[in-house]
Write an enzyme that holds these catalytic residues in place. Structure first.
Site, short mmCIF file in Angstrom:
data_model
loop_
_atom_site.label_atom_id
_atom_site.label_comp_id
_atom_site.label_asym_id
_atom_site.label_seq_id
_atom_site.Cartn_x
_atom_site.Cartn_y
_atom_site.Cartn_z
N HIS A 141 70.49 -5.51 7.11
CA HIS A 141 69.59 -4.39 7.15
C HIS A 141 68.21 -4.73 6.96
CE1 HIS A 141 67.92 -0.53 5.72
NE2 HIS A 141 69.05 0.14 6.23
N ASP A 218 73.75 -7.55 -1.21
CA ASP A 218 73.41 -6.30 -0.98
C ASP A 218 74.74 -5.72 -0.69
OD1 ASP A 218 72.73 -3.81 -0.12
OD2 ASP A 218 71.77 -4.34 1.77
N GLN A 221 77.13 -0.93 1.17
CA GLN A 221 78.12 -0.50 1.98
C GLN A 221 79.44 -0.81 1.28
OE1 GLN A 221 77.87 1.74 4.42
NE2 GLN A 221 75.69 1.49 4.70
N LYS A 244 74.78 6.80 -0.98
CA LYS A 244 75.98 6.46 -0.36
C LYS A 244 77.26 6.66 -1.06
CE LYS A 244 73.38 3.26 2.39
NZ LYS A 244 72.99 4.09 3.45
N CYS A 384 68.59 0.70 11.40
CA CYS A 384 67.71 -0.43 10.60
C CYS A 384 68.28 -1.66 10.49
CB CYS A 384 67.54 0.38 9.20
SG CYS A 384 66.68 1.67 8.92
#
Length: 426
Positions: A141, A218, A221, A244, A384
């Site tokens: 991202h 990261d 997700q 999210k 993104c």
């Protein structure tokens, strides 16, 4: 209900009671465009919020709102207890060794920028400067690309990255050449927001540890969709965002190893993060408050704590199993759509609940607009993550992403909607 959908419901039976779960999300019961039921398949961008989270935020504002930490009156004490209680909940949710390793930010992007700036200002052995290397991947991202580009530009460090294979996996064939003795930090996503790929954390972390590099993961997700254990990851920093994972917008998390948070300099200066201040110098509060300058996102943290309670009550193992089964079903159904090309892994192995695709020569923005007219909400564009689109020679994709409340019937609605799109432009 079709026979195929019945079979899918059968394979998902016992994993999650989606009918009961959907009752907790008021927005899922609304209609759009003249009475069409909403089919929400944009969860990789932001999930919807259960009533339990909405009530927690409302209750905070109606009954407990005050600024935190310094007040001695009852509202300040209650607000502080709620805010710090949310930190405890997040720490338990990610199996952090200490609550003091959980830093609240406004989103994952701020968390990543915080880490990048800390490493640019740090003293040795953590300092990133000329002659050192930063390693990322081509699937990141933008929030895990741009901060490192800025750091490299400011310090003279070299930015390197892993490329992608044709089937949407990281190309680690040259891992020993990319992660070297000069590498200071390796930063990568656990699950791709475009390709759905679940990356091989163990192999990357092992190589980074061999050369003494710090590892940033990261997990934006991943945290909403699977059990997240920061100790098992063996990373040095892990970031994710609240909106999210059923939480409010405006709240993110940075987890960092305690010794690193104590040794590294703060990112933002102001109230809350100080110990003493004179006109000549300041000293800083211990972590995590050293990194939480100013009035923090109190209500948002309370909402995130409620979201953690909600997801924990359901069970992240069950959420993962439901999404894995639903994703396999979606891959099977989408393979039946003529001219549809999935960008990313074609099987459910090491794959999250996000599927990006193109549909013939129909531009993804047109696909998304016509689907929206049918009540189907998907995301279109480069998400993104423009380098991914460049890698696969496409301008953009249409992305459908699922969550714990998604159903096989919604997958069927997507497939029917894509058939309508093909006919519309045929």
């Amino acid at each position: 209900m079709t026979d195929t959908t019945r079979a899918a419901h059968g394979s998902l039976a016992g994993l999650l009671d989606t009918e009961a779960i959907r009752k907790d999300f008021p927005i899922l019961h609304r209609t759009v465009h003249g009475g069409k039921p909403l089919v929400y398949l944009d969860n990789a961008a932001s999930s919807q919020k259960p009533r339990q989270v909405l009530d927690a935020v409302n209750d905070y504002y109606e009954q407990h709102h005050a600024n935190v930490h310094r007040g001695v009156h009852v509202l300040a004490e209650e607000a502080t207890a709620l805010y710090e209680g949310a930190r405890d909940k997040v720490a338990a949710f990610i199996n952090a060794p200490s609550r003091n390793e959980v830093v609240f930010t406004k989103n994952a992007s701020e968390s990543l920028n915080l880490v990048a700036n800390m490493l640019g200002w740090a003293e040795d052995p953590y300092r990133v400067d000329a002659g050192t290397e930063i390693v990322i991947t081509e699937m990141e991202h933008h929030s895990n690309i741009v901060p490192w580009q800025l750091l490299a530009q400011r310090t003279g460090a070299t930015l390197k990255w892993f490329g992608l294979t044709d089937d949407g996996r990281l190309d680690l064939s040259r891992i020993d050449e990319i992660i070297t003795e000069r590498t200071k930090v390796v930063s990568f996503m656990l699950v791709s927001n475009v390709l759905g790929t679940v990356n091989p954390v163990d192999r990357i972390v092992r190589r980074a540890q061999e050369v003494g590099a710090l590892v940033v993961v990261d997990a934006s997700q991943a945290a909403p969709h699977m059990p997240l254990d920061v100790q098992s990851l063996q990373a040095d920093f892990v970031v994710f965002t609240g909106h999210k994972m059923c939480g409010p917008t405006g709240i993110g998390v940075l987890w960092g190893r305690h010794e690193l948070l104590e040794d590294l300099p703060p990112f933002l200066g102001g109230g809350e993060m100080i110990e003493t201040v004179t006109m000549h110098s300041s000293t800083y509060a211990p972590a995590p408050h050293k990194f939480e300058a100013g009035t923090p996102p109190i209500a948002q943290a309370v909402g995130l704590g409620a979201a953690v309670d909600y997801l924990t009550g359901i069970g992240m193992d069950r959420v993962l199993a439901h999404e894995e089964a639903l994703t396999r079903y979606a891959l099977e159904r989408l393979s039946e759509v003529p001219d549809l090309r999935i960008i990313g892994p074609l099987t459910g192995e090491d794959r999250g609940a996000t599927i990006s695709f193109t549909l013939g020569d129909i531009h993804p923005h047109d696909v998304g607009q016509v689907l929206d007219e049918q009540g189907i909400a998907v995301r279109v564009g480069h998400h993104c993550a423009r380098p991914v689109c460049l890698r696969y020679g496409i301008p953009a994709t249409t992305r459908a992403s699922f969550y714990l409340y998604s159903t096989p019937a919604e997958v069927d609605a997507l497939v029917a909607g894509l058939d309508y799109v093909r006919g519309f432009f045929g």
